[in-house]
Design an enzyme around this catalytic site. Structure first.
Site, PDB file in Angstrom:
ATOM      1  N   GLU A 121     -23.758   1.333  41.819  1.00 56.08           N
ATOM      2  CA  GLU A 121     -25.041   0.629  41.864  1.00 56.08           C
ATOM      3  C   GLU A 121     -26.094   1.512  41.212  1.00 56.08           C
ATOM      4  O   GLU A 121     -26.612   2.431  41.822  1.00 56.08           O
ATOM      5  CB  GLU A 121     -25.410   0.293  43.305  1.00 56.08           C
ATOM      6  CG  GLU A 121     -26.635  -0.601  43.412  1.00 56.08           C
ATOM      7  CD  GLU A 121     -27.033  -0.880  44.849  1.00 56.08           C
ATOM      8  OE1 GLU A 121     -28.031  -1.588  45.045  1.00 56.08           O
ATOM      9  OE2 GLU A 121     -26.347  -0.389  45.785  1.00 56.08           O
ATOM     10  N   HIS A 133     -33.615   3.671  45.620  1.00 51.25           N
ATOM     11  CA  HIS A 133     -32.993   4.498  44.585  1.00 51.25           C
ATOM     12  C   HIS A 133     -34.006   5.499  44.030  1.00 51.25           C
ATOM     13  O   HIS A 133     -35.160   5.147  43.778  1.00 51.25           O
ATOM     14  CB  HIS A 133     -32.443   3.627  43.456  1.00 51.25           C
ATOM     15  CG  HIS A 133     -31.269   2.795  43.850  1.00 51.25           C
ATOM     16  ND1 HIS A 133     -30.045   2.877  43.229  1.00 51.25           N
ATOM     17  CD2 HIS A 133     -31.125   1.851  44.819  1.00 51.25           C
ATOM     18  CE1 HIS A 133     -29.209   2.026  43.789  1.00 51.25           C
ATOM     19  NE2 HIS A 133     -29.847   1.393  44.754  1.00 51.25           N
ATOM     20  N   HIS A 187     -31.625  -4.976  40.983  1.00 51.39           N
ATOM     21  CA  HIS A 187     -32.706  -3.993  40.808  1.00 51.39           C
ATOM     22  C   HIS A 187     -33.361  -4.226  39.449  1.00 51.39           C
ATOM     23  O   HIS A 187     -33.426  -3.335  38.601  1.00 51.39           O
ATOM     24  CB  HIS A 187     -32.169  -2.572  40.945  1.00 51.39           C
ATOM     25  CG  HIS A 187     -31.768  -2.224  42.342  1.00 51.39           C
ATOM     26  ND1 HIS A 187     -32.679  -1.762  43.275  1.00 51.39           N
ATOM     27  CD2 HIS A 187     -30.579  -2.304  42.981  1.00 51.39           C
ATOM     28  CE1 HIS A 187     -32.052  -1.556  44.421  1.00 51.39           C
ATOM     29  NE2 HIS A 187     -30.782  -1.884  44.273  1.00 51.39           N
ATOM     30  N   HIS A 208     -26.972  -8.163  45.949  1.00 52.35           N
ATOM     31  CA  HIS A 208     -27.840  -8.482  47.093  1.00 52.35           C
ATOM     32  C   HIS A 208     -28.985  -9.428  46.694  1.00 52.35           C
ATOM     33  O   HIS A 208     -30.130  -9.030  46.559  1.00 52.35           O
ATOM     34  CB  HIS A 208     -28.338  -7.236  47.836  1.00 52.35           C
ATOM     35  CG  HIS A 208     -28.868  -6.097  47.037  1.00 52.35           C
ATOM     36  ND1 HIS A 208     -29.818  -6.222  46.049  1.00 52.35           N
ATOM     37  CD2 HIS A 208     -28.606  -4.762  47.133  1.00 52.35           C
ATOM     38  CE1 HIS A 208     -30.108  -5.047  45.558  1.00 52.35           C
ATOM     39  NE2 HIS A 208     -29.384  -4.138  46.205  1.00 52.35           N
ATOM     40  N   ASP A 266     -23.970  -3.866  52.685  1.00 54.15           N
ATOM     41  CA  ASP A 266     -24.859  -2.799  52.211  1.00 54.15           C
ATOM     42  C   ASP A 266     -24.953  -1.694  53.263  1.00 54.15           C
ATOM     43  O   ASP A 266     -25.990  -1.037  53.428  1.00 54.15           O
ATOM     44  CB  ASP A 266     -26.247  -3.341  51.872  1.00 54.15           C
ATOM     45  CG  ASP A 266     -27.014  -2.448  50.907  1.00 54.15           C
ATOM     46  OD1 ASP A 266     -26.380  -1.690  50.158  1.00 54.15           O
ATOM     47  OD2 ASP A 266     -28.253  -2.493  50.909  1.00 54.15           O
TER      48      ASP A 266
END
Length: 363
Positions: A121, A133, A187, A208, A266
């Protein structure tokens, strides 16, 4: 031990009731239960255990903090005690060296019971939607990532790569898809046109859904709207913190094809572990059922797939059958893995038993 299940998944379909015989940790036989038949244990549902394609950690260990074969084994052992017997440990955005170590670990671990591949990811994400992140490690797609992915695919190891489609050239997405990498959008700040172009290039999944992507509006569907309207697969976190259950219900009902939505946990190190862990030098703590970092952002989830399945039924009104498919079968479809089935000799670690309240039952 004789187990009577009201419903079950056998030979590619739902049926019931079932009589299962377990001896010394293995399923030695099963058949349709006769009317009024009793056993040592009665449950609401029996079937092969669940498959999770996004697991950052468990049992006090994060793959980022321990990117080696034993780290992978520890995460999977923890999950197999909780109804999830197959998983893709997930490495989030990090230094190139750590990514290479995780790839080495996946190569060493491949063939281990319960290990079905690696989910990478990042780090090729949009900084505007980085979530937890670390910004300093986000970078453009590079030859080093390509080499690591080639090493995995050369050994036929399933791999999912989450990237922001607007940040990676379309020819790269095409090449990754050709290699057999499951390219997943996430993202991201992509608009609908950019998302559709990536889908045409080979993007086949979304990471997600709702989280770390722009909201859709009446005139701007953006990545989220394009994802829901597409025929691609999409993971979703049903812990009640990441996505409102009504919004999750809308997405599930709006998909144009059945069996395109799957649950992911997750999960972080707190599942089967302590109530905090370290990530990027920060302490991530469990607060009111959610994991948050020092910035107050959600940092993964404190949940597992059995909990998500139960939420889908009790909070979203799904049938047990639909929720089970989302947690056990569709994840495998998304990765091109064979669907599991009940078979004589199946270890109990790969058998899912749920009581009438959809709580995990161990034997």
């Amino acid at each position: 031990m004789i187990v009577i299940a009201k419903r079950g998944w056998v030979a590619g379909q739902f049926c019931g009731p079932l009589r299962l015989e377990v001896v010394q940790g293995r399923l030695v036989g099963f058949r349709a239960a006769e009317a009024g038949e009793t056993g040592d244990l009665e449950v609401g549902f029996a079937g092969p255990a669940l498959t999770d394609l996004q697991v950052n950690g468990a049992g006090g260990v994060m793959l980022n903090s321990r990117p080696d074969a034993e780290g992978i084994a520890h995460i999977i052992r923890t999950l197999r005690l909780r109804g999830t017997s197959w998983a893709m440990p997930t490495l989030i955005t990090c230094e190139p060296e750590r990514l290479t170590r995780a790839v080495d670990a996946a190569i060493e671990a491949f063939g281990m019971e319960g290990f079905v591949g690696l989910h990478i990811e990042g780090p090729h994400l949009n900084p505007a939607k980085r979530g937890t992140h670390q910004a300093q490690f986000i970078r453009p797609f590079d030859d080093r990532t390509m080499t690591d992915l080639q090493r995995l695919r050369a050994r036929d190891i399933p791999v999912m790569l989450t990237l922001a489609p607007e940040c990676v050239p379309l020819p790269v997405i095409q090449e990754l898809a050709r290699m057999g990498v499951v390219v997943s959008g996430g993202h991201s700040m992509a608009d609908a046109a950019q998302t559709r172009a990536a889908l045409a290039a080979g993007l086949r999944c979304f990471t997600h859904l709702y989280n770390a992507m722009p909201a859709m509006t009446s005139r701007a569907p953006n990545l989220l709207g394009a994802a829901i309207a597409s025929e691609a697969y999409a993971g979703i976190i049903l812990d009640g913190h990441h996505v409102d259950f009504t919004m999750a219900q809308i997405a599930c009902q709006a998909r144009p094809l059945p069996d395109r939505m799957f649950m992911v946990s997750d999960a972080m190190a707190t599942i089967g572990g302590p109530d905090h862990f370290e990530l990027y030098g920060q302490t991530i703590r469990l607060k009111d059922g959610a994991l948050v970092n020092a910035e107050g952002a959600l940092a993964g989830a404190h949940t597992d797939l059995v909990h998500c399945l139960r939420n889908a039924v009790t909070r979203m009104g799904m049938t047990v059958e639909t929720a089970y498919r989302m947690a056990a079968l569709v994840p495998r479809d998304a990765m091109g893995l064979a669907r599991p089935d009940l078979t004589a000799g199946l270890p109990v670690a790969e058998l899912l038993l749920l009581d009438d309240q959809l709580q995990h039952v161990t034997v």
